[in-house]
Write a protein that holds these residues in place. Structure first.
Motif, PDB file in Angstrom:
ATOM      1  N   ASN A  30       0.843  -1.185   0.000  1.00 44.18           N
ATOM      2  CA  ASN A  30       0.000   0.000   0.000  1.00 44.18           C
ATOM      3  C   ASN A  30       0.884   1.243   0.000  1.00 44.18           C
ATOM      4  O   ASN A  30       0.591   2.215  -0.693  1.00 44.18           O
ATOM      5  CB  ASN A  30      -0.896  -0.002   1.224  1.00 44.18           C
ATOM      6  CG  ASN A  30      -1.715   1.263   1.345  1.00 44.18           C
ATOM      7  OD1 ASN A  30      -1.267   2.258   1.905  1.00 44.18           O
ATOM      8  ND2 ASN A  30      -2.912   1.230   0.790  1.00 44.18           N
ATOM      9  N   ALA A  92       4.117  -1.245   4.140  1.00 34.76           N
ATOM     10  CA  ALA A  92       2.781  -1.569   4.631  1.00 34.76           C
ATOM     11  C   ALA A  92       2.113  -2.319   3.478  1.00 34.76           C
ATOM     12  O   ALA A  92       1.853  -1.742   2.429  1.00 34.76           O
ATOM     13  CB  ALA A  92       2.011  -0.310   4.992  1.00 34.76           C
ATOM     14  N   ALA A  97      -2.450  -4.778   5.851  1.00 38.98           N
ATOM     15  CA  ALA A  97      -1.625  -3.582   6.080  1.00 38.98           C
ATOM     16  C   ALA A  97      -1.760  -3.092   7.505  1.00 38.98           C
ATOM     17  O   ALA A  97      -2.032  -1.928   7.743  1.00 38.98           O
ATOM     18  CB  ALA A  97      -2.004  -2.493   5.101  1.00 38.98           C
ATOM     19  N   ARG A  98      -1.553  -3.997   8.440  1.00 37.49           N
ATOM     20  CA  ARG A  98      -1.669  -3.586   9.832  1.00 37.49           C
ATOM     21  C   ARG A  98      -0.325  -3.352  10.472  1.00 37.49           C
ATOM     22  O   ARG A  98      -0.246  -2.996  11.620  1.00 37.49           O
ATOM     23  CB  ARG A  98      -2.373  -4.688  10.618  1.00 37.49           C
ATOM     24  CG  ARG A  98      -3.765  -4.984  10.123  1.00 37.49           C
ATOM     25  CD  ARG A  98      -4.348  -6.122  10.910  1.00 37.49           C
ATOM     26  NE  ARG A  98      -5.683  -6.446  10.440  1.00 37.49           N
ATOM     27  CZ  ARG A  98      -6.440  -7.391  10.969  1.00 37.49           C
ATOM     28  NH1 ARG A  98      -5.974  -8.101  11.965  1.00 37.49           N
ATOM     29  NH2 ARG A  98      -7.635  -7.626  10.499  1.00 37.49           N
ATOM     30  N   GLN A  99       0.696  -3.607   9.753  1.00 34.11           N
ATOM     31  CA  GLN A  99       2.008  -3.526  10.353  1.00 34.11           C
ATOM     32  C   GLN A  99       3.003  -3.031   9.326  1.00 34.11           C
ATOM     33  O   GLN A  99       2.748  -3.042   8.131  1.00 34.11           O
ATOM     34  CB  GLN A  99       2.445  -4.911  10.833  1.00 34.11           C
ATOM     35  CG  GLN A  99       2.453  -5.944   9.726  1.00 34.11           C
ATOM     36  CD  GLN A  99       3.160  -7.210  10.114  1.00 34.11           C
ATOM     37  OE1 GLN A  99       4.371  -7.215  10.247  1.00 34.11           O
ATOM     38  NE2 GLN A  99       2.426  -8.280  10.280  1.00 34.11           N
ATOM     39  N   LEU A 100       4.121  -2.608   9.836  1.00 33.25           N
ATOM     40  CA  LEU A 100       5.255  -2.270   8.989  1.00 33.25           C
ATOM     41  C   LEU A 100       6.245  -3.406   9.028  1.00 33.25           C
ATOM     42  O   LEU A 100       6.572  -3.893  10.103  1.00 33.25           O
ATOM     43  CB  LEU A 100       5.924  -0.993   9.483  1.00 33.25           C
ATOM     44  CG  LEU A 100       5.155   0.305   9.257  1.00 33.25           C
ATOM     45  CD1 LEU A 100       5.889   1.452   9.910  1.00 33.25           C
ATOM     46  CD2 LEU A 100       4.959   0.568   7.779  1.00 33.25           C
TER      47      LEU A 100
END
Lengths: 112, 115
Positions: A30, A92, A97-100
């Motif tokens: 993303n 992400a 896409a909840r984390q790096l």
């Protein structure tokens, strides 16, 4: 698992020169973010580039993103001794896409 | 002004002795993360909270637990620290669970030494 690989692992330049660091990643994203970490400290966000962007500028920083090659570069122009730090790219993902997920980092040393 | 605060900055613990690391935030962010970073390596996500919803990474050892009693505070508990758990532990927050258009804000980290 580690998403990104960074190149080079270490870079040493003279003050005033430009520094370029590269990052490659594996999955659809993303956005991609660059962070800086001074020795023994936390990470500081530098810049975020979205997957539909190709280039972004912030002060002396220039970031490019090539989603077809799954790669990004960070250019620091007119470097200063205070730029000495580790630089990490982080992605992400477009799926979860909840984390790096961080790359392995480039250690930049700017010599006065 | 510090927005994500980790205490202590340095922690020494004995092998096998439980230890708790603390993180607080003044940003009122929904999401809080704990990362482990070993020397010269990338930060590795251990788990994160979205509000009270706890999300554990698949490869996070059972030895690591976390608590989030309220929006502002989050704790990392290491039940029986081993020598391999010596690392920098980084707490971070974000306003957006998906990190779609926002960055994460990191604390200064707690460097854990196990003796």
């Amino acid at each position: 698992s580690q998403q990104g690989e960074e190149d080079p692992q270490a870079l040493s330049i003279q003050e005033g020169e430009n520094a370029t660091m590269n990052c490659s990643y594996k999955t659809s994203i993303n956005n991609l973010q660059w962070y800086r970490q001074s020795s023994g400290r936390g990470l500081v966000h530098l810049i975020l580039i979205r997957s539909n962007e190709r280039e972004k500028h912030s002060g002396r920083l220039r970031v490019t993103l090539d989603t077809s090659k799954k790669s990004s570069s960070l250019l620091i122009t007119a470097s200063r001794a205070a730029d000495t730090a580790s630089y990490f790219c982080a992605t992400a993902s477009s799926g979860s896409a909840r984390q790096l997920t961080f790359g392995s980092g480039t250690q930049l040393t700017v010599l006065p | 002004d510090a927005m994500v605060i980790q205490n202590p900055r340095y922690q020494v613990t004995q092998f096998g002795k439980p230890v708790t690391l603390s993180c607080s935030q003044t940003l009122n962010h929904n999401v809080m993360y704990w990362y482990q970073q070993k020397s010269s390596q990338a930060p590795k996500l251990l788990f994160h909270y979205y509000d009270k919803d706890f999300n554990n990474e698949a490869d996070t050892p059972d030895n690591f637990q976390s608590r989030r009693p309220n929006t502002s505070f989050c704790f990392l508990d290491i039940r029986s620290p081993g020598l391999g758990d010596a690392a920098m532990y980084l707490c971070a927050t974000s306003i957006d669970r998906g990190l779609m258009n926002t960055e994460a804000f990191f604390g200064q980290g707690t460097r854990l030494t196990v003796v």
